[in-house]
Design an enzyme around this catalytic site. Structure first.
Site, PDB file in Angstrom:
ATOM      1  N   LYS A  74       0.804  -1.243   0.000  1.00  0.00           N
ATOM      2  CA  LYS A  74       0.000   0.000   0.000  1.00  0.00           C
ATOM      3  C   LYS A  74       0.834   1.290   0.000  1.00  0.00           C
ATOM      4  O   LYS A  74       0.395   2.295  -0.544  1.00  0.00           O
ATOM      5  CB  LYS A  74      -0.942   0.024   1.217  1.00  0.00           C
ATOM      6  CG  LYS A  74      -2.125  -0.908   1.077  1.00  0.00           C
ATOM      7  CD  LYS A  74      -3.103  -0.734   2.224  1.00  0.00           C
ATOM      8  CE  LYS A  74      -4.268  -1.678   2.073  1.00  0.00           C
ATOM      9  NZ  LYS A  74      -5.307  -1.485   3.079  1.00  0.00           N
ATOM     10  N   ASP A 110     -10.076   3.205   1.478  1.00  0.00           N
ATOM     11  CA  ASP A 110     -10.258   2.760   2.875  1.00  0.00           C
ATOM     12  C   ASP A 110     -10.830   3.915   3.696  1.00  0.00           C
ATOM     13  O   ASP A 110     -11.737   3.730   4.499  1.00  0.00           O
ATOM     14  CB  ASP A 110      -8.914   2.356   3.509  1.00  0.00           C
ATOM     15  CG  ASP A 110      -8.433   0.999   3.033  1.00  0.00           C
ATOM     16  OD1 ASP A 110      -9.277   0.182   2.627  1.00  0.00           O
ATOM     17  OD2 ASP A 110      -7.211   0.774   3.070  1.00  0.00           O
ATOM     18  N   GLY A 137      -1.397   0.666   8.917  1.00  0.00           N
ATOM     19  CA  GLY A 137      -1.872   1.236   7.653  1.00  0.00           C
ATOM     20  C   GLY A 137      -3.349   1.590   7.687  1.00  0.00           C
ATOM     21  O   GLY A 137      -3.739   2.692   7.280  1.00  0.00           O
TER      22      GLY A 137
HETATM   23  P1  ATR Z   1      -2.711  -2.840   8.878  1.00  0.00           P
HETATM   24  O1  ATR Z   1      -2.070  -2.339   7.644  1.00  0.00           O
HETATM   25  O2  ATR Z   1      -3.752  -3.915   8.615  1.00  0.00           O
HETATM   26  O3  ATR Z   1      -3.250  -1.762   9.753  1.00  0.00           O
HETATM   27  P2  ATR Z   1      -0.279  -3.126  10.425  1.00  0.00           P
HETATM   28  O4  ATR Z   1       0.281  -1.947   9.727  1.00  0.00           O
HETATM   29  O5  ATR Z   1       0.586  -4.322  10.633  1.00  0.00           O
HETATM   30  O6  ATR Z   1      -1.587  -3.652   9.687  1.00  0.00           O
HETATM   31  O7  ATR Z   1      -0.856  -2.622  11.852  1.00  0.00           O
HETATM   32  C1  ATR Z   1      -1.383  -3.475  12.805  1.00  0.00           C
HETATM   33  C2  ATR Z   1      -1.843  -2.674  14.036  1.00  0.00           C
HETATM   34  O8  ATR Z   1      -2.364  -3.607  15.005  1.00  0.00           O
HETATM   35  C3  ATR Z   1      -0.726  -1.929  14.750  1.00  0.00           C
HETATM   36  O9  ATR Z   1      -1.254  -0.766  15.347  1.00  0.00           O
HETATM   37  C4  ATR Z   1      -0.286  -2.945  15.812  1.00  0.00           C
HETATM   38  O10 ATR Z   1       0.365  -2.367  16.936  1.00  0.00           O
HETATM   39  P3  ATR Z   1       1.953  -2.044  16.892  1.00  0.00           P
HETATM   40  O11 ATR Z   1       2.083  -0.767  16.130  1.00  0.00           O
HETATM   41  O12 ATR Z   1       2.350  -1.917  18.293  1.00  0.00           O
HETATM   42  O13 ATR Z   1       2.593  -3.222  16.203  1.00  0.00           O
HETATM   43  C5  ATR Z   1      -1.622  -3.493  16.234  1.00  0.00           C
HETATM   44  N1  ATR Z   1      -1.535  -4.815  16.866  1.00  0.00           N
HETATM   45  C6  ATR Z   1      -1.344  -6.015  16.258  1.00  0.00           C
HETATM   46  N2  ATR Z   1      -1.347  -7.021  17.162  1.00  0.00           N
HETATM   47  C7  ATR Z   1      -1.552  -6.445  18.377  1.00  0.00           C
HETATM   48  C8  ATR Z   1      -1.682  -6.948  19.711  1.00  0.00           C
HETATM   49  N3  ATR Z   1      -1.589  -8.257  19.973  1.00  0.00           N
HETATM   50  N4  ATR Z   1      -1.889  -6.060  20.707  1.00  0.00           N
HETATM   51  C9  ATR Z   1      -1.989  -4.737  20.449  1.00  0.00           C
HETATM   52  N5  ATR Z   1      -1.888  -4.192  19.214  1.00  0.00           N
HETATM   53  C10 ATR Z   1      -1.664  -5.033  18.190  1.00  0.00           C
END
Ligand code: ATR
Length: 288
Positions: A74, A110, A137
């Site tokens: 993206k 989105d 993202g």
């Molecule tokens: P996307 O593009 O789908 O948003 P991403 O960029 O990988 O995916 O972002 C995932 C989000 O979920 C992030 O905010 C991540 O937190 P971090 O920035 O600390 O990594 C959050 N996230 C994923 N698993 C998590 C968990 N177990 N507890 C809290 N936050 C989580």
């Protein structure tokens, strides 16, 4: 009406990502094309990071009409496009590309899809206190569009640095303050006391970890609106907790469908059959 047959003039759309097998978009768009008798087909393309540039050039020269962009491309796709619409440019991420006779234009539906989903449910965001959980993202598109709409935002994220980075960017663009907090129960409790809307923009609660939630019913008041961007399962643990607390809920299926509808309209120029697209997704999520 067309069935699965293609013709000499079939227009191709698709999605590029890795992995891409889980994408609901082929199902949703092909059902919509067939319903409206449009001579289009939508296919998934698994594209590795190192092949992105070459793939985008190929899609251009094959005059593929348009495509969606998903993880992990993206942001990386931006340098390979000819133009960005202003929302995609400010967010710094593209999920939809239109190929206008060899000119590739990037959009972020989105953000538009999220907003449309809230409006359709009668939820006003302007001037409201809104918590966005997450700074990835998807969260970035949501925080951006909410700031543009005039909401008061707090971004809560496990990695506080990422939340701060987004808050600074949004503040610079919109000249409004954006709060940030590290993710823990105390912070959630405090922020939820003043919040009107809570959005889970993390992947927490997504199948196969469907029993996880960052917020439970004890923290939720009945006047809160709870939006979960996770659409698989259809009713996440967070949404069940919110229902138990008497709060209004909005499923991630709504954002998925409306971002798809917006992309569909850019490629075809025809109003998307949103009801059918939603039914197709719900049927499939139910199977998962
Ligand atoms: P996307 O593009 O789908 O948003 P991403 O960029 O990988 O995916 O972002 C995932 C989000 O979920 C992030 O905010 C991540 O937190 P971090 O920035 O600390 O990594 C959050 N996230 C994923 N698993 C998590 C968990 N177990 N507890 C809290 N936050 C989580």
């Amino acid at each position: 009406m067309l069935d699965w047959r293609t013709s000499r003039e079939t227009k191709i759309c698709g999605v590029i990502g890795d992995p891409v097998e889980h994408s609901m978009s082929p199902l949703m768009h092909n059902a919509a094309f067939r319903k409206l008798g449009l001579d289009y087909i939508y296919v998934p393309f698994r594209v590795k990071k190192e092949d992105l540039k070459e793939t985008v050039e190929s899609l251009r020269t094959l005059y593929v009409r348009g495509f969606n962009v998903t993880i992990p491309h993206k942001v990386a796709i931006i340098p390979f496009l000819d133009r960005l619409d202003s929302v995609a440019e400010k967010i710094g991420a593209v999920n939809t590309v239109v190929n206008d006779g060899g000119v590739l234009i990037g959009y972020n539906t989105d953000a538009a899809g999220f907003l449309k989903a809230t409006k359709e449910k009668g939820v006003e965001t302007k001037g409201k206190n809104i918590i966005v959980l997450g700074a990835g993202g998807a969260a970035r598109a949501i925080s951006f569009i909410l700031a543009q709409e005039g909401a008061n935002l707090i971004i809560i994220n496990r990695t506080i640095g990422k939340a701060r980075e987004q808050a600074v960017k949004i503040s610079q663009i919109f000249q409004r303050e954006v709060g940030t907090l590290p993710l823990d129960r105390e912070n959630l409790k405090k922020a939820l006391e003043k919040a009107n809307i809570l959005i889970n923009a993390t992947s927490v609660g997504m199948s196969p970890n469907a029993n996880e939630t960052l917020v439970d019913s004890e923290l939720i008041k009945p006047s809160l609106v709870v939006f979960d961007i996770v659409y698989n399962p259809f009713k996440t643990r967070l949404l069940r907790e919110a229902e138990r607390a008497g709060a209004q809920t909005i499923s991630g299926v709504e954002m998925l469908v409306w971002q798809g509808a917006s992309a569909f309209e850019k490629w075809t120029g025809v109003e998307a059959p949103v009801k059918l697209m939603r039914e197709e997704v719900v049927k499939d999520v139910g199977k998962a």
